[in-house]
Design an enzyme around this catalytic site. Sequence first.
Site, PDB file in Angstrom:
ATOM      1  CD  GLU A  41      45.921  53.899  21.795  1.00 59.04           C
ATOM      2  OE1 GLU A  41      45.965  52.929  21.012  1.00 59.04           O
ATOM      3  OE2 GLU A  41      44.892  54.230  22.411  1.00 59.04           O
ATOM      4  CB  CYS A 196      31.835  43.856  20.079  1.00 59.87           C
ATOM      5  SG  CYS A 196      31.798  42.913  18.531  1.00 59.87           S
ATOM      6  CB  CYS A 203      24.348  40.634  20.650  1.00 61.56           C
ATOM      7  SG  CYS A 203      25.768  39.877  19.822  1.00 61.56           S
ATOM      8  CB  CYS A 206      25.757  45.645  20.943  1.00 62.72           C
ATOM      9  SG  CYS A 206      26.738  46.424  19.636  1.00 62.72           S
ATOM     10  CB  CYS A 212      25.562  44.026  14.090  1.00 67.95           C
ATOM     11  SG  CYS A 212      26.912  42.831  14.165  1.00 67.95           S
TER      12      CYS A 212
END
Length: 361
Positions: A41, A196, A203, A206, A212
């Site tokens: 992370e 994205c 798209c 997605c 969305c």
Amino acid sequence: MNSTLATDLLPWFDRHGRHDLPWQATTPDGQRASYRVWLSEVMLQQTQVATVIPYFLRFTEALPTLPDLAAADEDRVLALWSGLGYYRRARFLHRAAQLCVERHGGELPRDFEALAALPGIGRSTAGAILAQAHGLRFAILDGNVKRVLTRYHGIEGHPGQGAVEKQLWERAEAHTPHQRVADYTQAIMDLGATVCVRTRPLCLACPLTGTCVARREGRTAQLPTPKPGKTLPSRSTTMLVLRDTRDRVLLERRGPDGVWSGLWSLPEAADHEAAWRQAQAHAHLDDARPLPPFVHVFSHYRLAVEPLLFDGATAHPAIADNARLRWYARDEWPTLGLPAPVRTLLETLHPPLASHTSHSR
């Protein structure tokens, strides 16, 4: 708020998500190691996965556990980090590991407040660690997640602004499911990183395209709202590459403030004349030639660098007593925390000729 996002996202993740990243390996009890999740992370902040993987593997091979990291000296940590940039992340990582040994039995705490209070962690990273390593229900809000939620809900305004970020945290909290939290956390990060994306989002691929707002209203190119632009100022410096007949280079440890703080770098001067004066204060020399200039871009300014090579230098005896100035041989460079452009510059140097020919100033 309904759970449409998580419901639609998890089946996509099962088929198309990333399941073989090196920090996703599980322990015998079926959980991910919190140390590896934490390290990934921190490395992934402002850095892409493809860039991080080799650094992560090298780092965990050298320092496989949190106590190993805590016990390492700073130079070793910075050397392993060298090239990833944003070196404050590495120093925070090192200090947080030491605090975990001092206060938490050599492990990252599972208490959210204690974890988020450690240097360099904060709310989103703490949530990611607890969600991915322990399956606890905590939301995350990294750059990828901000982009997904901004488009999904059609939220105007730059995501870094306080009011906008507050909205995004509310959405992130509401969407985080009560089951499969680790998978959901990885899924929404994967969606932002692979589908994205910032420009030309995919798209049609997605799983959220039907719900969305940005897709429905044709605003994917406008969202997230860009940060107000500004022209980066430019600065210039001359880097002194003092090299002796043993192929050692004089390096200087930078102070605690400013860019590259705490790293070993090349001495710097304002121009060539100042470089000569400074070089003569460090060594006996009679040769200098310019090396190819380059530009390094920081987040807040551009630095134009003119390297000047002083070959065949002979160190002044006083240098031996100066902890901030040391001569380092070529085989020692990999063990040092060096800024990436300085490391690249040094690696382009050819060994000096056996018979050195001097040139006048």
